[in-house]
Write a protein that holds these residues in place. Structure first.
Motif, PDB file in Angstrom:
ATOM      1  N   ASP A  89      -6.603  23.812   5.019  1.00 44.76           N
ATOM      2  CA  ASP A  89      -6.696  24.740   6.154  1.00 44.76           C
ATOM      3  C   ASP A  89      -7.644  24.231   7.233  1.00 44.76           C
ATOM      4  O   ASP A  89      -7.375  24.379   8.424  1.00 44.76           O
ATOM      5  N   ASP A  90      -8.751  23.623   6.811  1.00 46.85           N
ATOM      6  CA  ASP A  90      -9.783  23.229   7.773  1.00 46.85           C
ATOM      7  C   ASP A  90      -9.999  21.722   7.896  1.00 46.85           C
ATOM      8  O   ASP A  90     -10.798  21.277   8.713  1.00 46.85           O
ATOM      9  N   ALA A  91      -9.338  20.951   7.053  1.00 48.58           N
ATOM     10  CA  ALA A  91      -9.567  19.497   7.081  1.00 48.58           C
ATOM     11  C   ALA A  91      -8.340  18.768   6.546  1.00 48.58           C
ATOM     12  O   ALA A  91      -7.550  19.329   5.775  1.00 48.58           O
ATOM     13  N   SER A  92      -8.187  17.528   6.990  1.00 52.17           N
ATOM     14  CA  SER A  92      -7.138  16.671   6.422  1.00 52.17           C
ATOM     15  C   SER A  92      -7.685  15.255   6.296  1.00 52.17           C
ATOM     16  O   SER A  92      -8.573  14.853   7.048  1.00 52.17           O
ATOM     17  N   TYR A  93      -7.159  14.540   5.323  1.00 48.62           N
ATOM     18  CA  TYR A  93      -7.625  13.180   5.038  1.00 48.62           C
ATOM     19  C   TYR A  93      -6.410  12.279   4.868  1.00 48.62           C
ATOM     20  O   TYR A  93      -5.418  12.662   4.248  1.00 48.62           O
ATOM     21  N   LEU A 109       0.476  14.600   0.037  1.00 45.38           N
ATOM     22  CA  LEU A 109       1.651  13.788   0.327  1.00 45.38           C
ATOM     23  C   LEU A 109       1.305  12.324   0.050  1.00 45.38           C
ATOM     24  O   LEU A 109       0.217  11.876   0.406  1.00 45.38           O
ATOM     25  N   VAL A 110       2.229  11.612  -0.549  1.00 47.27           N
ATOM     26  CA  VAL A 110       2.050  10.174  -0.778  1.00 47.27           C
ATOM     27  C   VAL A 110       3.318   9.500  -0.279  1.00 47.27           C
ATOM     28  O   VAL A 110       4.430   9.961  -0.557  1.00 47.27           O
ATOM     29  N   SER A 111       3.158   8.406   0.461  1.00 45.06           N
ATOM     30  CA  SER A 111       4.339   7.723   0.985  1.00 45.06           C
ATOM     31  C   SER A 111       4.204   6.210   0.884  1.00 45.06           C
ATOM     32  O   SER A 111       3.109   5.660   0.941  1.00 45.06           O
ATOM     33  N   PHE A 112       5.342   5.576   0.713  1.00 42.50           N
ATOM     34  CA  PHE A 112       5.466   4.112   0.730  1.00 42.50           C
ATOM     35  C   PHE A 112       6.431   3.800   1.855  1.00 42.50           C
ATOM     36  O   PHE A 112       7.540   4.342   1.895  1.00 42.50           O
ATOM     37  N   GLU A 113       6.027   2.940   2.785  1.00 45.99           N
ATOM     38  CA  GLU A 113       6.822   2.664   3.981  1.00 45.99           C
ATOM     39  C   GLU A 113       7.998   1.732   3.751  1.00 45.99           C
ATOM     40  O   GLU A 113       8.759   1.459   4.670  1.00 45.99           O
ATOM     41  N   THR A 139       0.830  -1.203   0.000  1.00 37.51           N
ATOM     42  CA  THR A 139       0.000   0.000   0.000  1.00 37.51           C
ATOM     43  C   THR A 139       0.865   1.254   0.000  1.00 37.51           C
ATOM     44  O   THR A 139       2.035   1.211   0.391  1.00 37.51           O
ATOM     45  N   VAL A 140       0.253   2.347  -0.430  1.00 33.34           N
ATOM     46  CA  VAL A 140       0.820   3.677  -0.235  1.00 33.34           C
ATOM     47  C   VAL A 140      -0.178   4.463   0.604  1.00 33.34           C
ATOM     48  O   VAL A 140      -1.373   4.160   0.617  1.00 33.34           O
ATOM     49  N   THR A 141       0.325   5.446   1.313  1.00 33.79           N
ATOM     50  CA  THR A 141      -0.526   6.280   2.146  1.00 33.79           C
ATOM     51  C   THR A 141      -0.659   7.656   1.507  1.00 33.79           C
ATOM     52  O   THR A 141       0.336   8.303   1.205  1.00 33.79           O
ATOM     53  N   PHE A 142      -1.900   8.054   1.281  1.00 32.02           N
ATOM     54  CA  PHE A 142      -2.201   9.389   0.773  1.00 32.02           C
ATOM     55  C   PHE A 142      -2.585  10.270   1.958  1.00 32.02           C
ATOM     56  O   PHE A 142      -3.393   9.861   2.795  1.00 32.02           O
ATOM     57  N   VAL A 143      -2.026  11.477   2.022  1.00 34.79           N
ATOM     58  CA  VAL A 143      -2.394  12.456   3.038  1.00 34.79           C
ATOM     59  C   VAL A 143      -2.706  13.759   2.300  1.00 34.79           C
ATOM     60  O   VAL A 143      -1.877  14.249   1.530  1.00 34.79           O
ATOM     61  N   TYR A 193      12.394  -3.186  -0.817  1.00 33.38           N
ATOM     62  CA  TYR A 193      12.515  -1.802  -1.290  1.00 33.38           C
ATOM     63  C   TYR A 193      12.576  -0.823  -0.122  1.00 33.38           C
ATOM     64  O   TYR A 193      11.906  -1.007   0.892  1.00 33.38           O
ATOM     65  N   TYR A 194      13.370   0.249  -0.325  1.00 33.84           N
ATOM     66  CA  TYR A 194      13.396   1.334   0.651  1.00 33.84           C
ATOM     67  C   TYR A 194      12.112   2.155   0.569  1.00 33.84           C
ATOM     68  O   TYR A 194      11.395   2.079  -0.423  1.00 33.84           O
ATOM     69  N   ASP A 195      11.866   2.976   1.601  1.00 29.06           N
ATOM     70  CA  ASP A 195      10.680   3.817   1.572  1.00 29.06           C
ATOM     71  C   ASP A 195      10.836   4.933   0.534  1.00 29.06           C
ATOM     72  O   ASP A 195      11.930   5.231   0.081  1.00 29.06           O
ATOM     73  N   ALA A 196       9.705   5.546   0.171  1.00 18.52           N
ATOM     74  CA  ALA A 196       9.701   6.618  -0.816  1.00 18.52           C
ATOM     75  C   ALA A 196       8.550   7.574  -0.520  1.00 18.52           C
ATOM     76  O   ALA A 196       7.530   7.166   0.056  1.00 18.52           O
ATOM     77  N   ASP A 197       8.744   8.834  -0.893  1.00 18.20           N
ATOM     78  CA  ASP A 197       7.730   9.852  -0.672  1.00 18.20           C
ATOM     79  C   ASP A 197       7.576  10.713  -1.929  1.00 18.20           C
ATOM     80  O   ASP A 197       8.518  10.857  -2.703  1.00 18.20           O
ATOM     81  N   ALA A 198       6.389  11.283  -2.082  1.00 11.72           N
ATOM     82  CA  ALA A 198       6.136  12.245  -3.157  1.00 11.72           C
ATOM     83  C   ALA A 198       5.167  13.296  -2.646  1.00 11.72           C
ATOM     84  O   ALA A 198       4.351  13.034  -1.776  1.00 11.72           O
ATOM     85  N   ASN A 199       5.288  14.519  -3.190  1.00  9.10           N
ATOM     86  CA  ASN A 199       4.331  15.581  -2.831  1.00  9.10           C
ATOM     87  C   ASN A 199       4.154  16.520  -3.996  1.00  9.10           C
ATOM     88  O   ASN A 199       4.829  16.449  -4.974  1.00  9.10           O
TER      89      ASN A 199
END
Length: 166
Positions: free
Chosen positions: A121-125, A151-155, A113-117, A160-166
């Motif tokens: 200003d008023d909300a986060s998912y 933000l998207v992240s793979f743990e 899985t990847v995690t989407f964040v 494989y090493y972790d990775a992030d994108a924004n």
């Protein structure tokens, strides 16, 4: 990875008969991974290892089918390292209901899985999304007007090493 085993006679001449049995030693659990014929003094074979990153013992046993040479054993080490993962946000589309569909692409062959964040200003998912054929897609609930950070992240995993994108 390629495993090469050089087979020499006592006078250092190359041996051209027999075969080499190659074993992988994983903390005492020994597994035969190949029987490779000797050609021009070398037993060589390419492998794709489906093992966690780490150092594994390799045991090579030579046996002669001509009866000229003695059986011989040798050992070494195989170091399997993690690979870098590439993660990119490839598309963000907003529909008529102000729901954003975010698509991320990750290195081919990675599972999990990847995690989407999504932070406003008023909300986060936050949502964990399964990777399917190198793609993960997340659709937010309806968003209020404003600016958002994605933000998207793979743990990472055993391969494989972790990775992030924004």
């Amino acid at each position: 990875a390629t495993i090469n085993v050089i087979v020499n006679a006592m006078d250092d001449s190359l041996v051209n008969t027999g075969e080499v049995s190659v074993y992988l030693d994983d903390d005492g659990a020994t597994e035969l991974i190949a029987i490779i014929p000797v050609v021009n003094g070398t037993a060589s074979q390419d492998f794709v290892f489906d093992y966690d990153a780490g150092v594994y013992g390799i045991i090579a046993g030579y046996s002669d089918d001509s009866g000229v040479y003695d059986i011989s054993m040798g050992d070494g080490a195989l170091n399997i390292t993690k690979k870098a993962a590439s993660l990119n946000i490839t598309d963000i589309a907003l529909d008529e209901f102000n729901m954003a569909t975010i698509t991320a692409e990750i290195t081919e062959g990675i599972e999990g899985t990847v995690t989407f964040v999504v932070i406003g200003d008023d909300a986060s998912y936050t949502e964990d999304v399964a990777i399917v054929d190198g793609i993960a897609t997340y659709t937010t609930p309806a968003l209020d007007a404003g600016s958002y950070v994605v933000l998207v992240s793979f743990e990472g995993n055993d391969y494989y090493y972790d990775a992030d994108a924004n």
